[in-house]
Write a protein that holds these residues in place. Structure first.
Motif, PDB file in Angstrom:
ATOM      1  N   LEU A 114       0.838  -1.194   0.000  1.00 34.73           N
ATOM      2  CA  LEU A 114       0.000   0.000   0.000  1.00 34.73           C
ATOM      3  C   LEU A 114       0.873   1.243   0.000  1.00 34.73           C
ATOM      4  N   ILE A 115       0.736   2.024  -1.035  1.00 39.01           N
ATOM      5  CA  ILE A 115       1.447   3.301  -1.111  1.00 39.01           C
ATOM      6  C   ILE A 115       0.541   4.289  -1.832  1.00 39.01           C
ATOM      7  N   GLY A 116       0.441   5.483  -1.273  1.00 39.54           N
ATOM      8  CA  GLY A 116      -0.473   6.455  -1.859  1.00 39.54           C
ATOM      9  C   GLY A 116       0.022   6.984  -3.187  1.00 39.54           C
ATOM     10  N   GLN A 117       1.289   7.369  -3.211  1.00 40.73           N
ATOM     11  CA  GLN A 117       1.855   7.944  -4.428  1.00 40.73           C
ATOM     12  C   GLN A 117       3.374   7.840  -4.346  1.00 40.73           C
ATOM     13  N   PHE A 118       3.982   7.435  -5.435  1.00 41.63           N
ATOM     14  CA  PHE A 118       5.440   7.297  -5.469  1.00 41.63           C
ATOM     15  C   PHE A 118       5.967   8.046  -6.684  1.00 41.63           C
TER      16      PHE A 118
END
Length: 297
Positions: A114-118
């Protein structure tokens, strides 16, 4: 870290009798026909209260209850031959994904966590939930990178999940598990985004912990063991570094709310109330994700 809610306390310690079919399980509920003490696994919903499997068989005259009086759990689910089947499957999925992570040299961690934005090296958004990869909210629930992390979560899932699956029935139990995990992912996305990765089944397991407390309260069990378990886990959550407390809190709140609806819904509108609350919690998850995404893009 995780431990059984009933560990270290038998029927003699709290004064409650043990289930006549499972003597090691203390209970405050009795069969309305024979008045023998019965645990959640043995409870079969009747027109008034609960009956034990023996009385249901005797009442049917054939060893099987008629279809109109199909044995039901305390939440109205169907009594299954293997009350831990879904729990075993969930543990198997988590273990299989962990093996895949080891086999792919952690590439799956980058692709499924889970990562919002990279961002890339030029500062442009590259990947994440905000970029349309909503599946990460689900895949991260089955993803573990360290063996100790997997071990603690699976022990908690086994100890808490089995009794809940037996008490709620498979469909309700699966709804509880998945929505609790999604609620944990949504709160993590809301607070920890944009670029802090998160993974693990802890959100779902905390949902099971909250549900266990609700169920034990409904059955008049001694709440002290599960409250101690919950307090210890919350202590670790907020004192250990590197733990996504947002997932734990989100899962706990969602699991508690869903479980309350599961075991307290009125009999005549039981399914409507139960799945209605599940739908409301899921709707809240979607709203949180949509709002946070609109802030990031």
């Amino acid at each position: 870290m995780e431990q059984s809610p009933g560990s270290g306390q038998g029927p003699q310690d709290s004064g409650l009798p043990g289930c006549y079919r499972h003597p090691d399980r203390e209970t405050g509920i009795r069969c309305t026909r024979c008045e023998r003490p019965i645990c959640p696994e043995c409870m079969i919903s009747a027109s008034v209260g609960f009956q034990c499997p023996g009385c249901v068989r005797e009442g049917s005259g054939t060893g099987h209850a008629p279809s109109a009086n199909q044995p039901r759990t305390i939440a109205g689910g169907t009594v299954a031959a293997d009350p831990r089947l879904l729990t075993k499957i969930l543990i198997g999925i988590n273990a299989a994904v962990f093996i895949a992570v080891l086999a792919t040299d952690d590439r799956l961690v980058r692709d499924l966590s889970l990562i919002g934005q990279f961002w890339d090296y030029f500062g442009a958004p590259l990947q994440g939930v905000a970029e349309g990869q909503w599946y990460r909210l689900v895949t991260s629930m089955f993803l573990h990178q360290e063996i100790w992390h997997l071990g603690f979560n699976m022990l908690g899932l086994w100890w808490l999940g089995g009794p809940l699956e037996a008490a709620l029935g498979r469909a309700r139990y699966l709804s509880l598990y998945l929505i609790s995990g999604l609620a944990g992912s949504a709160l993590t996305y809301l607070i920890a985004a944009p670029n802090q990765p998160s993974l693990g089944a802890s959100g779902a397991v905390f949902g099971l912990m909250g549900a266990t407390a609700v169920l034990m309260r409904r059955l008049n069990y001694d709440l002290r063991p599960v409250l101690v378990l919950l307090a210890l886990n919350l202590l670790f959550t907020f004192t250990w570094s590197g733990i996504a407390w947002e997932a734990h809190v989100g899962g706990l709140v969602a699991g508690t709310a869903i479980a309350y609806a599961m075991v307290h819904a009125p009999r005549d509108r039981r399914a409507l109330v139960q799945y209605g609350v599940c739908g409301l919690v899921l709707l809240a998850v979607v709203v949180v994700v949509v709002v946070r995404t609109s802030q990031l893009v």
